[in-house]
Write a protein that holds these residues in place. Structure first.
Motif, mmCIF file in Angstrom:
data_model
loop_
_atom_site.group_PDB
_atom_site.id
_atom_site.type_symbol
_atom_site.label_atom_id
_atom_site.label_comp_id
_atom_site.label_asym_id
_atom_site.label_seq_id
_atom_site.Cartn_x
_atom_site.Cartn_y
_atom_site.Cartn_z
ATOM 1 N N ALA A 1 0.713 -1.390 0.033
ATOM 2 C CA ALA A 1 -0.079 0.118 -0.018
ATOM 3 C C ALA A 1 0.845 1.113 0.067
ATOM 4 O O ALA A 1 0.300 2.341 -0.302
ATOM 5 C CB ALA A 1 -0.993 -0.083 1.150
ATOM 6 N N ALA A 2 2.011 1.039 0.408
ATOM 7 C CA ALA A 2 2.939 2.463 0.323
ATOM 8 C C ALA A 2 3.617 2.573 -1.125
ATOM 9 O O ALA A 2 4.037 3.901 -1.171
ATOM 10 C CB ALA A 2 3.983 2.281 1.438
ATOM 11 N N ARG B 1 -0.599 2.662 -3.553
ATOM 12 C CA ARG B 1 -1.293 4.015 -2.788
ATOM 13 C C ARG B 1 -2.367 4.642 -3.584
ATOM 14 O O ARG B 1 -3.417 4.763 -3.078
ATOM 15 C CB ARG B 1 -0.322 5.085 -2.888
ATOM 16 N N VAL C 1 -5.306 2.077 -3.189
ATOM 17 C CA VAL C 1 -6.082 2.475 -1.639
ATOM 18 C C VAL C 1 -7.009 3.788 -1.842
ATOM 19 O O VAL C 1 -8.137 3.608 -1.792
ATOM 20 C CB VAL C 1 -4.943 2.812 -0.669
ATOM 21 N N ALA D 1 -4.774 -1.536 4.637
ATOM 22 C CA ALA D 1 -3.512 -1.393 3.839
ATOM 23 C C ALA D 1 -2.382 -2.042 4.504
ATOM 24 O O ALA D 1 -2.050 -1.602 5.665
ATOM 25 C CB ALA D 1 -3.325 0.433 3.782
ATOM 26 N N ALA E 1 1.260 -2.876 4.931
ATOM 27 C CA ALA E 1 2.627 -2.194 4.182
ATOM 28 C C ALA E 1 3.858 -2.593 5.286
ATOM 29 O O ALA E 1 3.731 -2.388 6.293
ATOM 30 C CB ALA E 1 2.506 -0.602 4.013
ATOM 31 N N SER F 1 4.653 5.383 5.588
ATOM 32 C CA SER F 1 4.713 5.783 4.259
ATOM 33 C C SER F 1 2.872 5.902 3.703
ATOM 34 O O SER F 1 3.068 6.419 2.633
ATOM 35 C CB SER F 1 5.338 4.970 3.352
ATOM 36 N N VAL F 2 2.072 5.363 4.308
ATOM 37 C CA VAL F 2 0.666 5.280 4.074
ATOM 38 C C VAL F 2 0.006 6.467 4.455
ATOM 39 O O VAL F 2 -0.181 6.616 5.557
ATOM 40 C CB VAL F 2 0.015 3.923 4.466
ATOM 41 N N VAL G 1 -4.540 0.687 8.695
ATOM 42 C CA VAL G 1 -2.866 0.599 8.173
ATOM 43 C C VAL G 1 -2.469 -0.475 9.027
ATOM 44 O O VAL G 1 -2.419 -0.550 10.123
ATOM 45 C CB VAL G 1 -2.027 1.730 8.299
#
Length: 221
Positions: A8-9, A14, A17, A29, A31, A36-37, A45
């Motif tokens: 997800a990052a 990204r 998402v 998400a 990751a 970083s999300v 997350v």
């Protein structure tokens, strides 16, 4: 739907998402670098590695779909052999199966495996010189999908770029694509939206699809 996005990052993850949130889905998400999300309403997350089957199985619990946008760090033109997807894809699919997730969407790349035959002469040259180890790793990993025991769709996006989205992308079954002329480039936002739509669409189960620009393909004659 509850959708888990792996990687997800990253650029594709990204935007996937963002597209899933915009479509009104509940999003997890997953990751390696959760910081970083970007924080978003409707997104939970979860920190974890795609090397960790147990962590993924827990994160996938109750999900309607998992979208995998993971990939190795790769420098264009590198000739170093890769085995990243060969190592992690069996762990991802095992977690999908153990968690009972009914849909799995895998992001591959146009030019990997037998899709290279549908690329233009220029693209074949670019891929062989620039991304051969990356594409070989993807192709070898994907061979195990038919025996994984899960319901999957494999998406093959063309070259991607950070740019304002086009009005729409073309999403076509590979069996109906004759060729992909030139080197089409699609904004990340378009591929993210297409991936969410593939997760929603049960008619794409057990299919391999091209994601390209509206003019970036020619039908099989």
């Amino acid at each position: 739907m509850k959708i888990v996005v792996l990687g997800a990052a990253g650029n594709v993850g990204r935007h996937t998402v963002l597209a899933a949130v915009a479509a009104g889905h509940e999003v997890v998400a997953f990751a390696r670098r959760p910081e970083s999300v970007p924080p978003m309403l409707g997104v939970r997350v979860v920190a974890g590695s795609v090397e960790d089957e147990v962590a993924m199985t827990a994160a996938f619990a109750g999900a309607d779909a998992v979208i995998s946008a993971v990939g190795p760090a790769f420098r264009m033109g590198s000739r170093k052999p890769l085995d990243f997807m060969q190592r992690v894809l069996p762990r991802i699919t095992a977690a999908v199966k153990q968690a009972g997730v009914p849909r799995f969407v895998l992001v591959s790349a146009f030019g990997a495996g037998d899709t290279l035959a549908q690329a233009s002469g220029l693209a074949r040259l670019v891929y062989r010189v620039g991304t051969a180890p990356l594409f070989e790793d993807k192709a070898l990993a994907e061979r195990a999908l038919p025996t994984s025991g899960i319901t999957y769709t494999v998406a093959y996006p063309v070259n991607l770029k950070e740019a304002p989205p086009l009005p729409a992308a073309a999403v076509k079954p590979l069996g109906k694509v004759g060729s992909v002329p030139g080197l089409p480039a699609l904004p990340f936002a378009n591929v993210g939206q297409a991936l969410v739509e593939l997760a929603e669409d049960r008619s794409t189960e057990s299919k391999r699809v091209l994601i390209t620009t509206p003019t970036g393909w020619k039908p099989l004659s």
